[in-house]
Design a protein around this motif. Structure first.
Motif, PDB file in Angstrom:
ATOM      1  N   MET A  63      19.727  -2.736  -6.793  1.00  0.00           N
ATOM      2  CA  MET A  63      19.203  -4.100  -6.794  1.00  0.00           C
ATOM      3  C   MET A  63      19.647  -4.858  -5.541  1.00  0.00           C
ATOM      4  O   MET A  63      20.623  -4.489  -4.892  1.00  0.00           O
ATOM      5  N   CYS A  64      18.895  -5.912  -5.228  1.00  0.00           N
ATOM      6  CA  CYS A  64      19.269  -6.896  -4.212  1.00  0.00           C
ATOM      7  C   CYS A  64      19.438  -6.295  -2.815  1.00  0.00           C
ATOM      8  O   CYS A  64      20.316  -6.701  -2.054  1.00  0.00           O
ATOM      9  N   GLY A  65      18.605  -5.316  -2.478  1.00  0.00           N
ATOM     10  CA  GLY A  65      18.660  -4.722  -1.151  1.00  0.00           C
ATOM     11  C   GLY A  65      19.626  -3.560  -1.014  1.00  0.00           C
ATOM     12  O   GLY A  65      19.800  -3.028   0.077  1.00  0.00           O
ATOM     13  N   TRP A  66      20.250  -3.158  -2.104  1.00  0.00           N
ATOM     14  CA  TRP A  66      21.191  -2.050  -2.076  1.00  0.00           C
ATOM     15  C   TRP A  66      20.479  -0.757  -2.452  1.00  0.00           C
ATOM     16  O   TRP A  66      19.623  -0.725  -3.324  1.00  0.00           O
ATOM     17  N   CYS A  67      20.870   0.317  -1.782  1.00  0.00           N
ATOM     18  CA  CYS A  67      20.452   1.652  -2.170  1.00  0.00           C
ATOM     19  C   CYS A  67      21.602   2.600  -1.866  1.00  0.00           C
ATOM     20  O   CYS A  67      22.576   2.217  -1.220  1.00  0.00           O
ATOM     21  N   LYS A  68      21.472   3.808  -2.353  1.00  0.00           N
ATOM     22  CA  LYS A  68      22.540   4.794  -2.196  1.00  0.00           C
ATOM     23  C   LYS A  68      21.923   6.051  -1.609  1.00  0.00           C
ATOM     24  O   LYS A  68      20.856   6.484  -2.044  1.00  0.00           O
ATOM     25  N   ASP A  69      22.584   6.638  -0.612  1.00  0.00           N
ATOM     26  CA  ASP A  69      22.050   7.876  -0.048  1.00  0.00           C
ATOM     27  C   ASP A  69      22.415   9.057  -0.945  1.00  0.00           C
ATOM     28  O   ASP A  69      23.133   8.908  -1.937  1.00  0.00           O
ATOM     29  N   ARG A  70      21.900  10.216  -0.609  1.00  0.00           N
ATOM     30  CA  ARG A  70      22.082  11.385  -1.484  1.00  0.00           C
ATOM     31  C   ARG A  70      23.519  11.868  -1.566  1.00  0.00           C
ATOM     32  O   ARG A  70      23.863  12.666  -2.439  1.00  0.00           O
ATOM     33  N   TRP A  71      24.385  11.368  -0.673  1.00  0.00           N
ATOM     34  CA  TRP A  71      25.798  11.737  -0.695  1.00  0.00           C
ATOM     35  C   TRP A  71      26.642  10.687  -1.400  1.00  0.00           C
ATOM     36  O   TRP A  71      27.852  10.804  -1.466  1.00  0.00           O
ATOM     37  N   MET A 105      17.453 -11.937  -6.322  1.00  0.00           N
ATOM     38  CA  MET A 105      18.039 -11.388  -7.549  1.00  0.00           C
ATOM     39  C   MET A 105      17.043 -10.580  -8.378  1.00  0.00           C
ATOM     40  O   MET A 105      17.451  -9.794  -9.229  1.00  0.00           O
ATOM     41  N   HIS A 106      15.758 -10.709  -8.110  1.00  0.00           N
ATOM     42  CA  HIS A 106      14.745  -9.965  -8.854  1.00  0.00           C
ATOM     43  C   HIS A 106      14.217  -8.760  -8.077  1.00  0.00           C
ATOM     44  O   HIS A 106      13.310  -8.082  -8.547  1.00  0.00           O
ATOM     45  N   MET A 107      14.766  -8.510  -6.905  1.00  0.00           N
ATOM     46  CA  MET A 107      14.243  -7.459  -6.028  1.00  0.00           C
ATOM     47  C   MET A 107      15.135  -6.234  -6.027  1.00  0.00           C
ATOM     48  O   MET A 107      16.329  -6.318  -6.253  1.00  0.00           O
ATOM     49  N   ARG A 108      14.529  -5.125  -5.724  1.00  0.00           N
ATOM     50  CA  ARG A 108      15.267  -3.931  -5.331  1.00  0.00           C
ATOM     51  C   ARG A 108      15.264  -3.951  -3.803  1.00  0.00           C
ATOM     52  O   ARG A 108      16.175  -4.487  -3.205  1.00  0.00           O
ATOM     53  N   ARG A 109      14.221  -3.442  -3.181  1.00  0.00           N
ATOM     54  CA  ARG A 109      14.031  -3.560  -1.732  1.00  0.00           C
ATOM     55  C   ARG A 109      13.705  -5.035  -1.462  1.00  0.00           C
ATOM     56  O   ARG A 109      12.926  -5.640  -2.185  1.00  0.00           O
ATOM     57  N   ILE A 110      14.277  -5.595  -0.410  1.00  0.00           N
ATOM     58  CA  ILE A 110      14.021  -6.999  -0.095  1.00  0.00           C
ATOM     59  C   ILE A 110      12.614  -7.154   0.487  1.00  0.00           C
ATOM     60  O   ILE A 110      12.230  -6.436   1.409  1.00  0.00           O
ATOM     61  N   ASP A 111      11.880  -8.097  -0.074  1.00  0.00           N
ATOM     62  CA  ASP A 111      10.544  -8.431   0.398  1.00  0.00           C
ATOM     63  C   ASP A 111      10.665  -9.654   1.306  1.00  0.00           C
ATOM     64  O   ASP A 111      10.950 -10.766   0.834  1.00  0.00           O
ATOM     65  N   VAL A 112      10.472  -9.450   2.590  1.00  0.00           N
ATOM     66  CA  VAL A 112      10.674 -10.497   3.589  1.00  0.00           C
ATOM     67  C   VAL A 112       9.746 -11.684   3.348  1.00  0.00           C
ATOM     68  O   VAL A 112      10.180 -12.847   3.409  1.00  0.00           O
ATOM     69  N   ALA A 113       8.484 -11.448   3.057  1.00  0.00           N
ATOM     70  CA  ALA A 113       7.531 -12.542   2.839  1.00  0.00           C
ATOM     71  C   ALA A 113       7.958 -13.409   1.657  1.00  0.00           C
ATOM     72  O   ALA A 113       7.854 -14.644   1.715  1.00  0.00           O
TER      73      ALA A 113
END
Length: 159
Positions: free
Chosen positions: A105-113, A143-151
């Motif tokens: 959430m909120c612009g965070w992601c995790k790589d495969r490691w 707070m409602h986003m996974r990937r941040i939507d710039v627009a």
């Protein structure tokens, strides 16, 4: 090679070289500088296995250590990558998630490691720095986003 005064050491379970090469291919100002092999057997490997990898991620010196499975990564550490627009945000997000990573959430992601990344458009950071209603609106939208939507962040900033 000059050893930096401060280096981030990232623990991997045998994949330090693969991770470092992925980061070098994905992010600007990133490179693999050296791969060091173990001179003797060690608890999680044999003589000749990759032990450490010297690399940079967006200019930050790092050392990948193939230490085994004793420790895992958590969100307590993350790389935050500032992006200029939606295309750059999407490029980094997709590279991480589509290479075996996972969304959060909120612009965070995790790589495969297991390393956490914050892919953060500058417009969001600027909104938070502005404070007041602008920051509140941008924060609530985020707070409602996974990937941040710039627009959507830009619209929230304007009210």
């Amino acid at each position: 090679m000059t050893v930096p005064k401060n280096t981030i050491c990232l623990w991997y379970d045998g994949a330090a070289e693969a991770a470092a090469r992925f980061y070098a291919e994905t992010f600007p100002d990133s490179a693999v500088h050296a791969v060091h092999r173990a001179p003797a057997d060690f608890p999680s490997g044999k003589a000749g296995d990759v032990l450490t990898v010297d690399f940079t991620v967006v200019g930050i010196p790092c050392l990948g250590l193939n230490g085994g499975s004793a420790f895992t990564h958590s969100e307590a550490f993350s790389f935050q990558i500032a992006t200029d627009d939606q295309a750059e945000t999407d490029r980094y997000w997709d590279a991480i998630v589509e290479n075996g990573g996972e969304e959060s959430m909120c612009g965070w992601c995790k790589d495969r490691w297991g390393i956490s990344w914050q892919i953060t458009p500058r417009t969001l950071t600027e909104a938070m720095a502005a404070g007041g209603d602008e920051a509140r609106r941008a924060f609530e939208a985020m707070m409602h986003m996974r990937r941040i939507d710039v627009a959507t962040i830009d619209a929230a900033r304007r009210g």
